[in-house]
Design a protein around this motif. Structure first.
Motif, PDB file in Angstrom:
ATOM      1  N   ARG A 102       5.996 -10.341 -13.647  1.00 35.63           N
ATOM      2  CA  ARG A 102       6.331  -8.956 -13.319  1.00 35.63           C
ATOM      3  C   ARG A 102       7.859  -8.667 -13.228  1.00 35.63           C
ATOM      4  O   ARG A 102       8.251  -7.861 -13.562  1.00 35.63           O
TER       5      ARG A 102
ATOM      6  N   ASP B  49      -3.512  -0.767 -12.319  1.00 40.39           N
ATOM      7  CA  ASP B  49      -1.993  -0.422 -12.663  1.00 40.39           C
ATOM      8  C   ASP B  49      -1.250  -2.031 -12.839  1.00 40.39           C
ATOM      9  O   ASP B  49      -0.079  -1.785 -13.503  1.00 40.39           O
ATOM     10  N   ARG B  50      -1.893  -2.895 -12.635  1.00 33.97           N
ATOM     11  CA  ARG B  50      -1.332  -4.367 -12.675  1.00 33.97           C
ATOM     12  C   ARG B  50      -2.113  -5.203 -12.929  1.00 33.97           C
ATOM     13  O   ARG B  50      -3.594  -4.978 -12.549  1.00 33.97           O
TER      14      ARG B  50
ATOM     15  N   ASP C 251      10.309  -5.661 -11.297  1.00 33.61           N
ATOM     16  CA  ASP C 251       9.469  -5.244 -10.398  1.00 33.61           C
ATOM     17  C   ASP C 251       9.494  -6.214  -9.320  1.00 33.61           C
ATOM     18  O   ASP C 251       8.745  -7.221  -9.042  1.00 33.61           O
TER      19      ASP C 251
END
Length: 340
Positions: free
Chosen positions: A330, A71-72, A336
Protein backbone atom coordinates in the motif's frame (compact mmCIF):
# COMPACT_ATOMS: atom_id res chain seq x y z
CA UNK A 1 -26.03 -18.66 -27.17
CA UNK A 2 -22.33 -18.47 -26.30
CA UNK A 3 -21.70 -17.31 -22.75
CA UNK A 4 -19.30 -14.39 -22.44
CA UNK A 5 -17.31 -13.58 -19.30
CA UNK A 6 -15.61 -10.25 -18.61
CA UNK A 7 -12.49 -10.06 -16.44
CA UNK A 8 -11.49 -6.50 -15.49
CA UNK A 9 -7.81 -5.76 -16.00
CA UNK A 10 -7.19 -4.14 -12.65
CA UNK A 11 -4.81 -1.19 -12.25
CA UNK A 12 -3.75 0.81 -9.19
CA UNK A 13 -1.55 3.43 -10.84
CA UNK A 14 -2.17 7.00 -9.56
CA UNK A 15 -2.34 8.14 -13.21
CA UNK A 16 -5.94 7.13 -13.64
CA UNK A 17 -7.72 7.96 -16.92
CA UNK A 18 -10.87 10.04 -16.61
CA UNK A 19 -13.02 7.31 -18.16
CA UNK A 20 -11.70 4.54 -15.89
CA UNK A 21 -14.21 2.72 -13.70
CA UNK A 22 -13.67 1.46 -10.14
CA UNK A 23 -13.30 -2.20 -9.29
CA UNK A 24 -15.77 -3.06 -6.52
CA UNK A 25 -15.88 0.57 -5.43
CA UNK A 26 -12.27 0.36 -4.25
CA UNK A 27 -9.02 2.03 -5.26
CA UNK A 28 -8.45 -0.33 -8.18
CA UNK A 29 -9.71 0.72 -11.59
CA UNK A 30 -10.00 -0.59 -15.13
CA UNK A 31 -10.39 0.70 -18.66
CA UNK A 32 -10.33 -2.69 -20.39
CA UNK A 33 -11.37 -6.25 -19.71
CA UNK A 34 -10.41 -9.68 -20.95
CA UNK A 35 -13.32 -11.30 -22.77
CA UNK A 36 -13.42 -15.04 -22.08
CA UNK A 37 -15.41 -17.43 -24.24
CA UNK A 38 -15.18 -21.19 -23.91
CA UNK A 39 -12.96 -22.77 -26.53
CA UNK A 40 -11.20 -19.55 -27.52
CA UNK A 41 -8.26 -17.52 -26.28
CA UNK A 42 -9.24 -14.45 -24.20
CA UNK A 43 -9.08 -11.10 -25.98
CA UNK A 44 -8.99 -7.54 -24.71
CA UNK A 45 -12.08 -5.32 -25.00
CA UNK A 46 -12.77 -1.76 -23.89
CA UNK A 47 -15.48 -0.57 -21.53
CA UNK A 48 -18.02 0.02 -24.30
CA UNK A 49 -18.03 -3.69 -25.10
CA UNK A 50 -18.91 -4.80 -21.56
CA UNK A 51 -22.63 -5.40 -20.91
CA UNK A 52 -24.31 -3.23 -18.28
CA UNK A 53 -25.07 -6.13 -15.93
CA UNK A 54 -21.38 -7.09 -15.83
CA UNK A 55 -20.29 -3.46 -15.38
CA UNK A 56 -22.74 -2.97 -12.53
CA UNK A 57 -21.54 -6.05 -10.66
CA UNK A 58 -17.85 -5.32 -11.24
CA UNK A 59 -17.98 -1.66 -10.22
CA UNK A 60 -20.49 -1.60 -7.34
CA UNK A 61 -18.99 -0.84 -3.93
CA UNK A 62 -18.99 -3.82 -1.59
CA UNK A 63 -20.92 -3.25 1.62
CA UNK A 64 -19.32 -4.14 4.96
CA UNK A 65 -19.86 -7.72 6.15
CA UNK A 66 -19.81 -8.60 9.85
CA UNK A 67 -18.64 -5.04 10.47
CA UNK A 68 -15.60 -5.36 8.18
CA UNK A 69 -15.29 -2.69 5.48
CA UNK A 70 -13.57 -3.44 2.19
CA UNK A 71 -11.70 -0.20 1.61
CA UNK A 72 -8.43 -2.17 1.61
CA UNK A 73 -7.40 -5.84 1.54
CA UNK A 74 -8.51 -7.51 4.78
CA UNK A 75 -6.92 -10.47 6.53
CA UNK A 76 -8.76 -13.52 7.82
CA UNK A 77 -6.61 -15.31 10.38
CA UNK A 78 -6.84 -19.10 10.37
CA UNK A 79 -7.52 -20.78 13.72
CA UNK A 80 -7.68 -24.55 13.29
CA UNK A 81 -8.82 -26.34 16.44
CA UNK A 82 -8.19 -29.76 14.93
CA UNK A 83 -5.63 -32.49 15.52
CA UNK A 84 -5.00 -33.06 11.81
CA UNK A 85 -5.09 -29.88 9.71
CA UNK A 86 -2.39 -29.94 7.03
CA UNK A 87 -0.25 -27.11 8.43
CA UNK A 88 -0.99 -26.48 12.10
CA UNK A 89 -3.09 -29.44 13.25
CA UNK A 90 -2.91 -30.00 17.01
CA UNK A 91 -1.30 -26.66 17.86
CA UNK A 92 -4.41 -24.76 18.97
CA UNK A 93 -7.03 -27.37 19.89
CA UNK A 94 -6.98 -26.44 23.60
CA UNK A 95 -9.13 -23.36 24.28
CA UNK A 96 -6.38 -21.48 26.14
CA UNK A 97 -3.89 -22.03 23.31
CA UNK A 98 -6.50 -21.07 20.73
CA UNK A 99 -7.27 -17.85 22.63
CA UNK A 100 -3.61 -16.89 22.82
CA UNK A 101 -3.11 -17.52 19.11
CA UNK A 102 -6.27 -15.58 18.20
CA UNK A 103 -5.15 -12.62 20.34
CA UNK A 104 -1.75 -12.71 18.65
CA UNK A 105 -3.37 -12.68 15.19
CA UNK A 106 -5.68 -9.82 16.18
CA UNK A 107 -2.74 -7.77 17.45
CA UNK A 108 -0.82 -8.55 14.26
CA UNK A 109 -3.49 -7.22 11.91
CA UNK A 110 -6.20 -9.86 11.44
CA UNK A 111 -9.63 -8.42 10.67
CA UNK A 112 -11.51 -11.72 11.16
CA UNK A 113 -10.65 -14.97 12.96
CA UNK A 114 -11.83 -18.07 11.08
CA UNK A 115 -12.36 -21.02 13.44
CA UNK A 116 -12.46 -24.55 12.06
CA UNK A 117 -13.07 -27.83 13.85
CA UNK A 118 -12.84 -30.18 10.86
CA UNK A 119 -9.84 -30.61 8.61
CA UNK A 120 -10.78 -30.58 4.92
CA UNK A 121 -7.28 -31.20 3.61
CA UNK A 122 -7.02 -33.67 0.70
CA UNK A 123 -7.66 -37.18 1.98
CA UNK A 124 -9.31 -36.11 5.25
CA UNK A 125 -12.44 -37.85 6.53
CA UNK A 126 -15.65 -36.28 7.77
CA UNK A 127 -15.75 -35.44 11.49
CA UNK A 128 -18.98 -36.31 13.37
CA UNK A 129 -21.09 -33.26 14.29
CA UNK A 130 -20.71 -33.90 18.03
CA UNK A 131 -16.92 -34.02 17.78
CA UNK A 132 -16.75 -30.85 15.69
CA UNK A 133 -18.97 -28.99 18.16
CA UNK A 134 -16.86 -30.21 21.08
CA UNK A 135 -13.80 -28.71 19.38
CA UNK A 136 -15.18 -25.30 18.40
CA UNK A 137 -17.65 -24.45 21.17
CA UNK A 138 -15.20 -23.82 24.06
CA UNK A 139 -12.89 -21.89 21.74
CA UNK A 140 -15.65 -19.58 20.53
CA UNK A 141 -16.79 -18.92 24.09
CA UNK A 142 -13.20 -18.21 25.13
CA UNK A 143 -12.71 -15.75 22.26
CA UNK A 144 -16.11 -14.04 22.32
CA UNK A 145 -15.31 -11.28 24.79
CA UNK A 146 -11.55 -11.14 24.26
CA UNK A 147 -10.47 -10.57 20.68
CA UNK A 148 -12.48 -7.50 19.62
CA UNK A 149 -12.80 -8.57 15.96
CA UNK A 150 -15.42 -10.77 14.26
CA UNK A 151 -15.28 -14.55 14.36
CA UNK A 152 -16.11 -16.77 11.41
CA UNK A 153 -17.03 -20.44 11.66
CA UNK A 154 -15.50 -22.71 9.03
CA UNK A 155 -17.99 -25.56 8.76
CA UNK A 156 -20.14 -27.53 6.32
CA UNK A 157 -22.74 -28.47 8.93
CA UNK A 158 -25.84 -26.55 10.06
CA UNK A 159 -25.75 -27.91 13.61
CA UNK A 160 -22.17 -26.74 14.06
CA UNK A 161 -22.96 -23.34 12.56
CA UNK A 162 -25.93 -22.90 14.90
CA UNK A 163 -23.78 -23.51 17.98
CA UNK A 164 -21.07 -21.19 16.65
CA UNK A 165 -23.44 -18.34 15.75
CA UNK A 166 -25.23 -18.60 19.08
CA UNK A 167 -21.79 -18.41 20.70
CA UNK A 168 -20.85 -15.25 18.82
CA UNK A 169 -19.64 -16.16 15.31
CA UNK A 170 -20.67 -13.51 12.79
CA UNK A 171 -20.00 -15.33 9.50
CA UNK A 172 -20.40 -18.87 8.15
CA UNK A 173 -17.63 -20.05 5.82
CA UNK A 174 -18.63 -23.25 3.99
CA UNK A 175 -15.91 -24.98 1.96
CA UNK A 176 -18.53 -27.13 0.25
CA UNK A 177 -20.22 -24.07 -1.21
CA UNK A 178 -23.47 -24.99 0.59
CA UNK A 179 -23.74 -28.35 -1.17
CA UNK A 180 -22.99 -30.65 1.80
CA UNK A 181 -25.84 -29.82 4.20
CA UNK A 182 -28.96 -28.29 2.61
CA UNK A 183 -30.07 -27.01 6.02
CA UNK A 184 -27.03 -24.76 6.39
CA UNK A 185 -28.04 -22.17 3.79
CA UNK A 186 -31.58 -22.12 5.20
CA UNK A 187 -30.26 -21.55 8.71
CA UNK A 188 -28.10 -18.65 7.56
CA UNK A 189 -30.94 -17.09 5.58
CA UNK A 190 -33.44 -17.34 8.44
CA UNK A 191 -30.98 -15.86 10.92
CA UNK A 192 -29.49 -13.14 8.66
CA UNK A 193 -26.00 -14.61 8.93
CA UNK A 194 -23.50 -13.50 6.25
CA UNK A 195 -21.83 -16.33 4.37
CA UNK A 196 -18.75 -17.26 2.38
CA UNK A 197 -19.41 -19.72 -0.45
CA UNK A 198 -16.41 -21.65 -1.75
CA UNK A 199 -15.89 -23.84 -4.79
CA UNK A 200 -14.66 -27.40 -4.32
CA UNK A 201 -14.76 -30.27 -6.79
CA UNK A 202 -15.51 -33.49 -4.95
CA UNK A 203 -15.34 -34.38 -1.26
CA UNK A 204 -12.15 -33.87 0.78
CA UNK A 205 -11.58 -37.63 0.93
CA UNK A 206 -11.12 -37.93 -2.85
CA UNK A 207 -10.99 -34.42 -4.36
CA UNK A 208 -7.25 -34.62 -5.05
CA UNK A 209 -7.34 -37.84 -7.06
CA UNK A 210 -8.30 -36.76 -10.58
CA UNK A 211 -10.01 -33.36 -10.83
CA UNK A 212 -11.30 -32.54 -14.32
CA UNK A 213 -12.45 -29.22 -15.80
CA UNK A 214 -13.51 -27.93 -19.18
CA UNK A 215 -12.18 -24.44 -18.39
CA UNK A 216 -11.33 -24.20 -14.69
CA UNK A 217 -11.68 -20.41 -14.40
CA UNK A 218 -15.08 -20.34 -16.08
CA UNK A 219 -16.28 -23.57 -14.46
CA UNK A 220 -15.55 -22.17 -11.00
CA UNK A 221 -17.23 -18.87 -11.91
CA UNK A 222 -20.36 -20.72 -13.08
CA UNK A 223 -20.53 -22.73 -9.86
CA UNK A 224 -20.21 -19.64 -7.69
CA UNK A 225 -22.76 -17.74 -9.81
CA UNK A 226 -25.24 -20.60 -9.36
CA UNK A 227 -24.68 -20.79 -5.61
CA UNK A 228 -24.90 -17.03 -5.11
CA UNK A 229 -28.18 -17.03 -7.06
CA UNK A 230 -29.46 -19.88 -4.87
CA UNK A 231 -28.48 -18.09 -1.65
CA UNK A 232 -30.15 -14.89 -2.84
CA UNK A 233 -33.34 -16.81 -3.60
CA UNK A 234 -33.33 -18.11 -0.02
CA UNK A 235 -33.13 -14.55 1.30
CA UNK A 236 -29.41 -13.87 1.80
CA UNK A 237 -28.62 -10.53 0.12
CA UNK A 238 -25.80 -10.59 -2.41
CA UNK A 239 -24.21 -7.81 -0.34
CA UNK A 240 -23.78 -10.32 2.49
CA UNK A 241 -22.19 -13.09 0.40
CA UNK A 242 -18.44 -13.60 0.00
CA UNK A 243 -17.10 -15.84 -2.78
CA UNK A 244 -13.98 -18.02 -2.69
CA UNK A 245 -12.67 -19.91 -5.75
CA UNK A 246 -11.29 -22.68 -3.51
CA UNK A 247 -7.59 -22.93 -4.25
CA UNK A 248 -6.42 -26.51 -3.72
CA UNK A 249 -9.90 -28.00 -3.34
CA UNK A 250 -10.13 -30.50 -6.18
CA UNK A 251 -7.55 -28.65 -8.26
CA UNK A 252 -4.12 -29.54 -9.64
CA UNK A 253 -1.28 -27.02 -9.92
CA UNK A 254 -2.31 -25.78 -13.43
CA UNK A 255 -5.88 -25.30 -12.18
CA UNK A 256 -4.70 -23.28 -9.17
CA UNK A 257 -2.43 -21.12 -11.32
CA UNK A 258 -5.17 -20.45 -13.88
CA UNK A 259 -7.49 -19.27 -11.12
CA UNK A 260 -4.82 -17.10 -9.49
CA UNK A 261 -3.97 -15.54 -12.84
CA UNK A 262 -7.64 -14.76 -13.52
CA UNK A 263 -8.84 -13.85 -10.03
CA UNK A 264 -10.34 -10.53 -11.10
CA UNK A 265 -13.01 -12.41 -13.07
CA UNK A 266 -14.79 -13.12 -9.78
CA UNK A 267 -15.51 -9.40 -9.27
CA UNK A 268 -18.17 -10.04 -11.90
CA UNK A 269 -20.21 -11.87 -9.25
CA UNK A 270 -20.80 -8.60 -7.40
CA UNK A 271 -19.51 -10.00 -4.10
CA UNK A 272 -16.33 -9.54 -2.05
CA UNK A 273 -13.73 -12.09 -3.13
CA UNK A 274 -11.79 -14.18 -0.62
CA UNK A 275 -8.59 -16.04 -1.43
CA UNK A 276 -7.35 -18.90 0.74
CA UNK A 277 -4.01 -20.14 -0.60
CA UNK A 278 -1.90 -19.92 2.54
CA UNK A 279 0.77 -22.66 2.85
CA UNK A 280 -1.06 -24.92 0.39
CA UNK A 281 0.56 -27.82 -1.38
CA UNK A 282 1.03 -26.16 -4.76
CA UNK A 283 3.27 -23.55 -3.09
CA UNK A 284 5.47 -26.33 -1.75
CA UNK A 285 5.59 -28.17 -5.06
CA UNK A 286 6.53 -25.06 -7.02
CA UNK A 287 9.02 -23.65 -4.49
CA UNK A 288 10.32 -26.85 -2.91
CA UNK A 289 9.34 -25.56 0.54
CA UNK A 290 8.54 -28.41 2.92
CA UNK A 291 6.98 -28.81 5.45
CA UNK A 292 3.93 -26.55 5.12
CA UNK A 293 5.18 -24.24 7.88
CA UNK A 294 8.08 -23.25 5.57
CA UNK A 295 5.75 -21.82 2.91
CA UNK A 296 5.24 -18.35 4.37
CA UNK A 297 7.26 -16.49 1.69
CA UNK A 298 5.38 -18.20 -1.13
CA UNK A 299 2.07 -17.56 0.59
CA UNK A 300 2.88 -13.85 0.85
CA UNK A 301 3.78 -13.73 -2.85
CA UNK A 302 0.37 -15.17 -3.71
CA UNK A 303 -1.34 -12.77 -1.29
CA UNK A 304 0.29 -9.74 -2.93
CA UNK A 305 -0.73 -11.04 -6.34
CA UNK A 306 -4.31 -11.28 -5.09
CA UNK A 307 -4.22 -7.75 -3.67
CA UNK A 308 -3.03 -6.49 -7.06
CA UNK A 309 -6.21 -7.96 -8.59
CA UNK A 310 -8.46 -6.24 -6.06
CA UNK A 311 -9.24 -9.24 -3.85
CA UNK A 312 -10.92 -8.03 -0.66
CA UNK A 313 -10.09 -10.80 1.85
CA UNK A 314 -6.97 -12.94 2.14
CA UNK A 315 -7.17 -15.96 4.46
CA UNK A 316 -3.77 -16.67 6.02
CA UNK A 317 -1.83 -18.51 8.71
CA UNK A 318 0.97 -15.94 8.87
CA UNK A 319 -0.94 -12.79 9.81
CA UNK A 320 1.91 -10.54 11.00
CA UNK A 321 4.09 -11.26 7.99
CA UNK A 322 1.24 -10.82 5.48
CA UNK A 323 0.07 -7.61 7.17
CA UNK A 324 3.60 -6.22 6.91
CA UNK A 325 3.83 -7.13 3.22
CA UNK A 326 0.45 -5.52 2.48
CA UNK A 327 1.43 -2.38 4.39
CA UNK A 328 4.50 -2.03 2.17
CA UNK A 329 2.44 -2.77 -0.95
CA UNK A 330 0.00 0.00 0.00
CA UNK A 331 2.82 2.42 0.81
CA UNK A 332 4.54 1.81 -2.53
CA UNK A 333 1.31 1.80 -4.54
CA UNK A 334 -0.56 4.69 -2.91
CA UNK A 335 1.97 6.43 -0.67
CA UNK A 336 -0.31 5.25 2.13
CA UNK A 337 1.71 5.37 5.35
CA UNK A 338 1.87 7.23 8.65
CA UNK A 339 5.13 9.18 9.01
CA UNK A 340 4.25 10.72 12.37
Amino acid sequence: MTMEYYRPLVCFDPLRPDHALPVAGGPGWFTHAALHVRGAAPRMVDLDAIPANWLNRITAARAPIAGVAFDRPRLMGILNVTPDSFSDGGKHHVASKALNHALEMARSGADVIDIGGESTRPGSVTVPVEAEIARIEPVIHALRSEIGIPMSIDTRKSEVAKVAVQGGAALVNDVSGFTYDPALALYCARNAVPVCVMHAQGAPETMHENPQYDDVLLDVYDFLFTQVTMLEALGIPRAQIIVDPGIGFGKKIPHNLAILNGLSLFHGLGCPVLLGASRKGFIGRISGAHPASERMPGSIAVALGAAAQGVQIIRVHDVAETAQALALWRAVTFGDFDDS
